[in-house]
Design an enzyme around this catalytic site. Structure first.
Site: not given
Length: 379
Positions: A11, A89, A118, A171, A174, A185, A189, A286
């Protein structure tokens, strides 16, 4: 405005490239990295104090992830009266009230629109809608990894393990995919989105969560017979006596907009009393999508655009307020379970309407005797 980047990974590197390609407005003066890369000696440092003590740096962008030392860096930057933007996050979810209060005390801004969605401008538009509307519902696909896995299982016939391996190869996942496939995750969010929508700090641990770790190709075949598509969904709803907020697999009709979301894309939706239903779709993660969202936050600070409000109160989701039927597949079927609904071909149960709290509590009990059990809400 002069910017410092904390981290030069996926990032951070994306944000750096985007700022360098812009025609002004922002400039990266410092990058905090573990080691200095050849050719970048003038901009890189391994000492955070070089950033903290630099009066020319207006904005600190935190991209290192995790709780520590990200928390310490962000709090020190805010106390030094530097604006902060973050895609983290986990950090925002855990310390939302504290960090927003600290930003206000020091007359600076904390922005985190890249932490949920994202590259999708989800939180930005949620904040914008909130200015003149009452948000009544939030929903959507907020994790691209799980969407890719479910899409691959449904459309390509891949078993779960093969779909996960392909996501890792590309990708999207993970090496340790637990946060994605267990729903944590999306849970974070969900809590962040609900906090913004309802001007409070929604406790992460009050958001019930169940992921897709134990979904099988047998489940997928059952869903197809039902004319349904499975997606890992975030659901938030305002009720008379509070809010419900949870993450769980959901069986959607083929006509639902989310049913056609492919690959690793996200789709987020808000419902307002005035605007009605508003949906956004795009890359939820991404290097460049998330990096772009981070830079947008910097530009919003530069032009003093409206940002998130400091939370007015602590909020705990009450998932006894939401009720629907469930698909339940377990080897631990008891007489009590059979009374909850209709058994189909001896393979799974379609339950009578249950509260979300009841279903998630039942799942925890069932997992003790059947760790591979799986359930999904039926829209």
């Amino acid at each position: 405005m002069k910017v410092a980047l904390l981290g030069y990974g996926n990032v951070g590197g994306g944000a750096y490239d985007i700022i360098c390609e812009m025609k002004g407005g922002l400039a990266v003066k410092r990058i905090l990295a573990r080691s200095i890369r050849p050719g970048m000696e003038a901009v890189m440092t391994t000492d955070f104090k070089d950033i903290l003590n630099d009066q020319e740096i207006d904005i600190v962008a935190e991209t290192i992830g995790g709780l520590h030392p990200a928390y310490e860096y962000v709090t020190e930057a805010l106390k030094a009266k530097k604006h902060v933007v973050s895609a983290n996050k986990q950090l925002i979810c855990r310390y939302y009230s504290e960090l927003m209060a600290l930003a206000g005390e020091n007359g600076v801004q904390l922005r985190f629109t890249s932490s949920a969605g994202g590259g999708v401008p989800w939180l930005f538009n949620l904040i914008r809608a909130k200015r003149c509307d009452e948000i009544t519902e939030i929903s959507g696909i907020m994790n691209g990894t799980t969407n890719f896995i479910l899409y691959s299982m449904t459309e390509k016939g891949l078993p779960f393990g093969a779909a996960l391996s392909e996501a890792q190869r590309l990708g999207y996942a993970e090496a340790d995919p637990s946060a994605d496939i267990d729903g944590n995750d999306a849970q974070r969010k969900c809590a962040i989105s609900a906090s913004v929508a309802f001007e409070g700090a929604v406790a992460e641990d009050s958001v019930d969560v169940f992921g897709i770790r134990h979904i099988t190709d047998k489940d997928i075949r059952a869903f197809k017979k039902m004319g349904r598509v499975c997606k890992l969904m975030v659901k938030v709803k305002k009720h008379k006596d509070g809010i419900s907020a949870y993450v769980e697999p959901a069986l959607l009709p083929l006509s639902a907009p989310e049913s056609s979301v492919t690959m690793n894309f996200n789709m987020t939706t808000l419902v307002g009393k005035n605007i009605g239903r508003l949906s956004l779709m795009g890359q939820g993660a991404g290097k460049y999508p998330t990096g772009s969202s981070l830079v947008q936050d910097m530009l919003d600070i530069k032009c003093n655009a409206i940002g998130p409000w400091a939370p007015k109160k602590a909020i705990r989701a009450d998932n006894s307020l939401e009720r629907h039927s469930y698909y339940l597949r377990t080897s631990a079927i008891t007489a009590e379970l059979r009374q909850l609904g209709q058994m189909v071909n001896g393979e799974y149960i379609i339950t009578e309407p249950l509260t979300v709290s009841e279903m998630h509590a039942m799942a925890k009990r069932l997992q003790k005797s059947d760790p591979d059990m799986f359930f999904a809400g039926i829209e």
